[in-house]
Design an enzyme around this catalytic site. Structure first.
Site, PDB file in Angstrom:
ATOM      1  N   THR A 139      39.376  42.028  38.884  1.00 20.66           N
ATOM      2  CA  THR A 139      40.116  41.635  40.088  1.00 20.66           C
ATOM      3  C   THR A 139      40.088  40.132  40.296  1.00 20.66           C
ATOM      4  OG1 THR A 139      40.065  41.806  42.516  1.00 20.66           O
ATOM      5  CG2 THR A 139      37.992  42.073  41.398  1.00 20.66           C
ATOM      6  N   ASP A 140      41.078  39.615  41.016  1.00 19.04           N
ATOM      7  CA  ASP A 140      41.070  38.196  41.372  1.00 19.04           C
ATOM      8  C   ASP A 140      40.022  37.886  42.436  1.00 19.04           C
ATOM      9  OD1 ASP A 140      42.316  39.403  43.545  1.00 19.04           O
ATOM     10  OD2 ASP A 140      44.071  38.101  43.539  1.00 19.04           O
ATOM     11  N   GLU A 141      39.453  38.909  43.072  1.00 20.82           N
ATOM     12  CA  GLU A 141      38.482  38.673  44.136  1.00 20.82           C
ATOM     13  C   GLU A 141      37.190  38.043  43.622  1.00 20.82           C
ATOM     14  OE1 GLU A 141      38.097  41.625  47.227  1.00 20.82           O
ATOM     15  OE2 GLU A 141      39.914  42.621  46.532  1.00 20.82           O
ATOM     16  N   TYR A 164      31.652  44.170  46.772  1.00 17.90           N
ATOM     17  CA  TYR A 164      32.591  44.637  45.746  1.00 17.90           C
ATOM     18  C   TYR A 164      32.880  43.561  44.720  1.00 17.90           C
ATOM     19  CZ  TYR A 164      37.147  45.306  43.594  1.00 17.90           C
ATOM     20  OH  TYR A 164      38.176  45.351  42.688  1.00 17.90           O
ATOM     21  N   LYS A 168      32.006  43.310  40.613  1.00 21.05           N
ATOM     22  CA  LYS A 168      33.011  43.135  39.564  1.00 21.05           C
ATOM     23  C   LYS A 168      32.768  41.862  38.778  1.00 21.05           C
ATOM     24  CE  LYS A 168      36.073  45.219  38.572  1.00 21.05           C
ATOM     25  NZ  LYS A 168      36.196  46.313  37.548  1.00 21.05           N
TER      26      LYS A 168
END
Length: 369
Positions: A139-141, A164, A168
């Protein structure tokens, strides 16, 4: 896309294939290839196989990646030429309430999978070993929060802000380490916010659609000015299959929604909610104006302000561009949910989730933390 899978890629292991993005990958592989597809999924609260249906080339392996022995056995059974690792706990709000599940699934689970896949890869005959790929979807998060300018790219430093995204980020680093230390042939991708049909109704877009359809208050976090880069799930699948089969080994690729269709993919949450309400006014005029249902609520703890993706690398190297504008994708998504309210009700009941607010307090004070 022509030649969806290169010659010799006959067995594909998809982890998380009963989830939203994983299910879209499985459907595409079953529709447009002749490969045997092995779907490793623990069949958790957000899992559902309705979108896949019966197919003799699809085999579900009901396995929790946190179980190392079961994971190793699943890899042995699948005997894959390609692994696409999508299995993850992915809802930020749930990670705030109970981060332990995210560490177990996203970190320990990824480690167990890497170990099992490494053993498998090292035992392959030289020709199969040369073709083998492990694709990790992230993810870009993991990059944190942007200010009003700039975009995330493959060189952006990691700066995760939620349990989260931290889990990741850890899995991304594990995959990279297994490539550099053990030579495992890996490719990584980091995507922006996905949306589309079959998404479990806890994420922003399906929540808003269902609240509007029911005439219930539509929650808008904080001032609604948080910006996200929106990517239609079928466009993401195209990017994933290109990266998995043609990406350079050891490289990462950022995948976002902006493309040649002339429409930017960034929207504030408020703009997204208002766009859904406008579509609902057209499709369900008896409930108009749906915008009257928008209700500001206390913001999420640690809510990142802005995400945006620079997808120049995957475009220049692999020729990928998204095929849907946000308006096109959102219209198709709203119509799909309105046509599939029974499915939404069933999966919500199955998960014990009825659209209630979660992730409002610090995880340290929560008994499941």
């Amino acid at each position: 896309m022509t030649d969806l899978l290169p010659a010799g890629i006959d067995r594909v292991l998809v982890t998380g294939g009963a989830g939203f993005i994983g299910g879209a990958v499985v459907r595409r592989l079953l529709r447009d290839t002749t490969a045997a597809v092995f779907n490793l999924d623990k069949v958790g609260y957000a899992s559902d196989l309705t979108s896949i249906g019966p197919n003799p080339r699809h085999q579900l392996l009901k396995v929790d990646l946190a179980d190392a022995a079961a994971t190793a056995e699943a890899v042995r059974v699948a005997d894959p030429d390609l692994v696409m690792h999508l299995a993850a706990e992915s809802h930020v709000d749930r990670s705030i309430d109970g981060p332990g599940a995210f560490i177990e699934s996203n970190v320990t689970g990824s480690f167990n999978l890497l170990q099992a896949v490494r053993t498998h890869w090292e035992a392959l005959a030289s020709e199969r070993q040369e073709r083998f790929r492990f694709h990790h979807i992230s993810t870009d998060e993991v990059f944190g929060s942007l200010g009003p300018e700039g975009r995330f790219s493959e060189t952006t430093p990691y700066d995760p802000r939620s349990p989260y995204s931290a889990s990741k980020a850890a899995s991304d680093h594990l995959v990279s380490a297994w490539h550099h230390t053990y030579g495992l042939p890996v490719v990584l991708t980091n995507c922006s916010n996905n949306y589309g049909p079959w998404q479990f109704p806890e994420k922003l877009i399906p929540v808003v659609i269902l609240k509007a359809a029911a005439g219930e208050p539509i929650p808008l976090y904080g001032d609604g000015a948080n910006v996200r880069d929106w990517l239609y799930v079928e466009d993401h699948v195209e990017a994933l299959l290109l990266a998995a089969t043609r990406g350079r080994l050891g490289q990462s690729y950022c995948v976002g929604g902006a493309g040649d269709h002339g429409s930017p993919s960034e929207r504030t949450n408020k703009q997204v909610v208002e766009a859904i309400c406008s579509l609902m006014d057209q499709l369900r005029p008896e409930g108009a104006p749906h915008g009257r249902l928008i209700t500001p609520v206390t913001d999420r703890p640690g809510h990142d302000r802005r995400y945006a993706i620079d997808a120049a690398k995957i475009t220049s190297e692999l020729g990928w561009r998204p095929g849907h504008s946000f308006e096109e994708g959102l219209g198709a998504t709203v119509r799909w949910y309105l046509d599939n309210l029974a499915w939404c009700g069933r999966v919500q009941a199955q998960a014990g989730y009825q659209g209630q607010r979660i992730g409002t307090r610090a995880a340290a004070s929560h008994p499941s933390a």
